[in-house]
Design a protein around this motif. Sequence first.
Motif, PDB file in Angstrom:
ATOM      1  N   UNK A 195       0.863  -1.177   0.000  1.00 28.85           N
ATOM      2  CA  UNK A 195       0.000   0.000   0.000  1.00 28.85           C
ATOM      3  C   UNK A 195       0.899   1.226   0.000  1.00 28.85           C
ATOM      4  N   UNK A 196       0.670   2.136  -0.927  1.00 23.86           N
ATOM      5  CA  UNK A 196       1.455   3.365  -1.034  1.00 23.86           C
ATOM      6  C   UNK A 196       0.549   4.554  -0.753  1.00 23.86           C
ATOM      7  N   UNK A 197       0.927   5.378   0.226  1.00 23.87           N
ATOM      8  CA  UNK A 197       0.133   6.533   0.646  1.00 23.87           C
ATOM      9  C   UNK A 197       0.894   7.804   0.296  1.00 23.87           C
ATOM     10  N   UNK A 198       0.242   8.713  -0.414  1.00 23.63           N
ATOM     11  CA  UNK A 198       0.833  10.009  -0.741  1.00 23.63           C
ATOM     12  C   UNK A 198       0.287  11.078   0.206  1.00 23.63           C
ATOM     13  N   UNK A 199       1.202  11.902   0.741  1.00 21.85           N
ATOM     14  CA  UNK A 199       0.816  12.987   1.649  1.00 21.85           C
ATOM     15  C   UNK A 199      -0.164  12.463   2.696  1.00 21.85           C
ATOM     16  N   UNK A 200       0.321  11.502   3.475  1.00 19.69           N
ATOM     17  CA  UNK A 200      -0.553  10.806   4.407  1.00 19.69           C
ATOM     18  C   UNK A 200      -0.095  10.903   5.848  1.00 19.69           C
ATOM     19  N   UNK A 201      -0.881  10.278   6.715  1.00 23.42           N
ATOM     20  CA  UNK A 201      -0.592  10.215   8.146  1.00 23.42           C
ATOM     21  C   UNK A 201      -0.802   8.792   8.635  1.00 23.42           C
ATOM     22  N   UNK A 202      -0.095   8.456   9.718  1.00 18.63           N
ATOM     23  CA  UNK A 202      -0.241   7.164  10.384  1.00 18.63           C
ATOM     24  C   UNK A 202      -0.203   7.392  11.886  1.00 18.63           C
ATOM     25  N   UNK A 203      -1.099   6.740  12.609  1.00 21.04           N
ATOM     26  CA  UNK A 203      -1.093   6.781  14.069  1.00 21.04           C
ATOM     27  C   UNK A 203      -1.728   5.503  14.580  1.00 21.04           C
ATOM     28  N   UNK A 204      -1.547   5.238  15.868  1.00 19.88           N
ATOM     29  CA  UNK A 204      -2.264   4.148  16.525  1.00 19.88           C
ATOM     30  C   UNK A 204      -3.082   4.671  17.693  1.00 19.88           C
ATOM     31  N   UNK A 205      -3.219   5.990  17.737  1.00 15.87           N
ATOM     32  CA  UNK A 205      -4.057   6.620  18.757  1.00 15.87           C
ATOM     33  C   UNK A 205      -5.450   6.819  18.182  1.00 15.87           C
ATOM     34  N   UNK A 206      -6.488   6.175  18.744  1.00 16.30           N
ATOM     35  CA  UNK A 206      -7.823   6.239  18.144  1.00 16.30           C
ATOM     36  C   UNK A 206      -8.614   7.503  18.465  1.00 16.30           C
ATOM     37  N   UNK A 207      -8.012   8.452  19.192  1.00 21.14           N
ATOM     38  CA  UNK A 207      -8.731   9.677  19.517  1.00 21.14           C
ATOM     39  C   UNK A 207      -9.108  10.437  18.245  1.00 21.14           C
ATOM     40  N   UNK A 208     -10.200  11.186  18.303  1.00 20.20           N
ATOM     41  CA  UNK A 208     -10.642  11.961  17.146  1.00 20.20           C
ATOM     42  C   UNK A 208      -9.555  12.918  16.693  1.00 20.20           C
ATOM     43  N   UNK A 209      -8.911  13.571  17.655  1.00 20.84           N
ATOM     44  CA  UNK A 209      -7.708  14.366  17.382  1.00 20.84           C
ATOM     45  C   UNK A 209      -6.563  13.614  18.050  1.00 20.84           C
ATOM     46  N   UNK A 210      -5.734  12.871  17.305  1.00 18.67           N
ATOM     47  CA  UNK A 210      -4.714  12.012  17.909  1.00 18.67           C
ATOM     48  C   UNK A 210      -3.729  12.778  18.773  1.00 18.67           C
ATOM     49  N   UNK A 211      -3.334  12.156  19.884  1.00 17.26           N
ATOM     50  CA  UNK A 211      -2.301  12.762  20.731  1.00 17.26           C
ATOM     51  C   UNK A 211      -0.978  12.828  19.984  1.00 17.26           C
ATOM     52  N   UNK A 212      -0.758  11.912  19.073  1.00 20.11           N
ATOM     53  CA  UNK A 212       0.476  11.861  18.311  1.00 20.11           C
ATOM     54  C   UNK A 212       0.186  11.241  16.954  1.00 20.11           C
ATOM     55  N   UNK A 213       0.970  11.590  15.957  1.00 20.69           N
ATOM     56  CA  UNK A 213       0.874  10.946  14.648  1.00 20.69           C
ATOM     57  C   UNK A 213       2.133  11.247  13.843  1.00 20.69           C
ATOM     58  N   UNK A 214       2.327  10.481  12.788  1.00 21.25           N
ATOM     59  CA  UNK A 214       3.409  10.723  11.841  1.00 21.25           C
ATOM     60  C   UNK A 214       2.801  11.148  10.520  1.00 21.25           C
ATOM     61  N   UNK A 215       3.362  12.167   9.902  1.00 24.08           N
ATOM     62  CA  UNK A 215       2.962  12.565   8.558  1.00 24.08           C
ATOM     63  C   UNK A 215       4.164  12.408   7.636  1.00 24.08           C
ATOM     64  N   UNK A 216       3.911  12.139   6.362  1.00 19.90           N
ATOM     65  CA  UNK A 216       5.016  11.947   5.422  1.00 19.90           C
ATOM     66  C   UNK A 216       4.529  12.208   4.006  1.00 19.90           C
ATOM     67  N   UNK A 217       5.474  12.598   3.143  1.00 21.41           N
ATOM     68  CA  UNK A 217       5.135  12.801   1.740  1.00 21.41           C
ATOM     69  C   UNK A 217       4.792  11.476   1.059  1.00 21.41           C
ATOM     70  N   UNK A 218       5.417  10.400   1.526  1.00 20.63           N
ATOM     71  CA  UNK A 218       5.224   9.093   0.908  1.00 20.63           C
ATOM     72  C   UNK A 218       5.400   8.014   1.984  1.00 20.63           C
ATOM     73  N   UNK A 219       4.432   7.129   2.087  1.00 17.55           N
ATOM     74  CA  UNK A 219       4.478   6.045   3.065  1.00 17.55           C
ATOM     75  C   UNK A 219       4.237   4.730   2.332  1.00 17.55           C
ATOM     76  N   UNK A 220       5.186   3.818   2.431  1.00 20.47           N
ATOM     77  CA  UNK A 220       5.039   2.496   1.827  1.00 20.47           C
ATOM     78  C   UNK A 220       4.783   1.488   2.933  1.00 20.47           C
ATOM     79  N   UNK A 221       3.696   0.735   2.809  1.00 20.82           N
ATOM     80  CA  UNK A 221       3.330  -0.249   3.824  1.00 20.82           C
ATOM     81  C   UNK A 221       3.243  -1.629   3.191  1.00 20.82           C
ATOM     82  N   UNK A 222       3.908  -2.592   3.823  1.00 23.78           N
ATOM     83  CA  UNK A 222       3.739  -3.998   3.510  1.00 23.78           C
ATOM     84  C   UNK A 222       3.056  -4.609   4.739  1.00 23.78           C
ATOM     85  N   UNK A 223       1.725  -4.710   4.738  1.00 23.29           N
ATOM     86  CA  UNK A 223       1.016  -5.143   5.951  1.00 23.29           C
ATOM     87  C   UNK A 223       1.576  -6.436   6.522  1.00 23.29           C
ATOM     88  N   UNK A 224       1.795  -6.420   7.839  1.00 21.76           N
ATOM     89  CA  UNK A 224       2.356  -7.575   8.526  1.00 21.76           C
ATOM     90  C   UNK A 224       3.853  -7.694   8.421  1.00 21.76           C
TER      91      UNK A 224
END
Length: 515
Positions: A195-224
């Motif tokens: 999965x390739x995400x452009x101008x995206x964010x990733x977090x594991x905080x389920x709050x509506x406004x996350x306490x923390x997150x990562x943003x990046x121009x490009x995120x490549x994910x190989x699930x698992x």
Amino acid sequence: MRKQSKQVVAIAVACGFLWGNSLSGEAAETITAAEQTRTQPLTNQEPVAIENTVQPDPQSSPIDKKTAEVAKADTAKDTPKTKKAKTQSDAPVTITADELYMSDSTGDVYAKGNVKMVQGSQQLLTDLLNGNTNQQELWIAGQADYTDTAFKAHLDAMDTRYNYQTKEGTMAAVKGKVDRDIISGESVVMAPTEILIHNGTVTRCPAKVPDYHMSAERIEMWPGKKMVAYNAKFWLGNMVIYSLPVYEQSLEPGAQGNNAYPTIGYSSRDGVHIRQKLEMPVANKFYGFVNLDFYTHGGFKPNGGVSYRQSAYSVGVIDGYYRDDNGNWIKKQPEFDFNLYSHRIGSLPISYTFNAAYGQWIDSSKTSWHKEYNLYFSHDVIHLNGRNDLSLGTGVGMIHESYDNSTIHDFKFDTTLTHTFNDRWSTWLGYHYTKTQNSLFAYDRPDMARELDTGFSYKIDNKNTFKYSQSYDLNNKHLYDQDYTWVHDLHCWVGSLTYRAKRDQWKFDVALKRW
């Protein structure tokens, strides 16, 4: 004009929204595509804007929902391939909607109203879907809801386009979850394993406004497997705390990973501390890292290094200050390490690990060239019944010091029995034996030759847990340690407060619960 059953097969093929799986049955014989297994990152593909939808061809045939489902079942029954065991790639494709149309002349497919498409572990929900069998594409101009139980993915997106020959699709304005990661992106490209995400964010905080997150121009994910982010920024609330040109994180189940956020705490011995680890790939399988640790009672105590990592082992060099759980400090200047990860011995329920190190160790009074190796065997956890688990382990080791030309040999044996009363109560009893002589450095050495440790954990409610543990020195016949710990769930963070009664010391830590 095709017969109804044939029309339904064509619709099923056109709507084969299976990211990474081949078509099956008569549909697979009608439209084939070479299998593609992606081993390199996706190209910087962007989704194509979808402006218009295809209206039903006046010559196309409407198919009601009931007929579509029955025809699909009849076709599958008459296909020899369906007689073998079903796999994800063999799974039949079904589509239901309030209105279904197929044009023999143009290849256009049109589905409207409560559109639902299912194949294997994947499901797509939308209100309006278009496709074309000649172009081997389908597209959704509006909102689409996509679920893949195999990837543990659930995404909400706009402007979805998919080519079932290349097995790649694009989405825009994406929000949702992939396994434990909550993601968003201006655009997303899907492939069989990536999965390739452009101008995206990733977090594991389920709050509506996350306490923390990562943003990046490009995120490549190989699930698992893993995630790689480029030009990544790390946020606490609305503040960027630091950025990295490349960031890599393991997504393997149970992996400790690289905690991208600082931990804050206090101990009676070291005072207030702030710890931050930074790590990034520097070349193929080479990683550089630094731990920026500050203690009010000890000052700035950094360490870092470079490691070369393979799936079975790692080799590295480290330099800097290191502290064990008892507060003993050592400076390694430098140290070369080899670590062989856990390997199973044939078909036996036994695994082993091996590590070796050589380097210069320095404490407040001496300097020595330190050489060490350890070989340890672990038995798989033995489930005695539904509530009792037994762990067993044993190993050998050697330490040589140039300071006094001393060599010591270790033999270790460990066993722990854990009993779980219910979801809230658990207790344990452990025995640990180390046959050794006194070593030159106290750093990372056992406190007792024969230790009996026991304790319990009680979950008070969803946010609070109380733990008690004690260590008894069997050789000297006295209680060595007695610890009381309160753990409090702070939603996306976790705090722990420990009182070490025998040492009259307090310890407090706050860290991310999810990352």
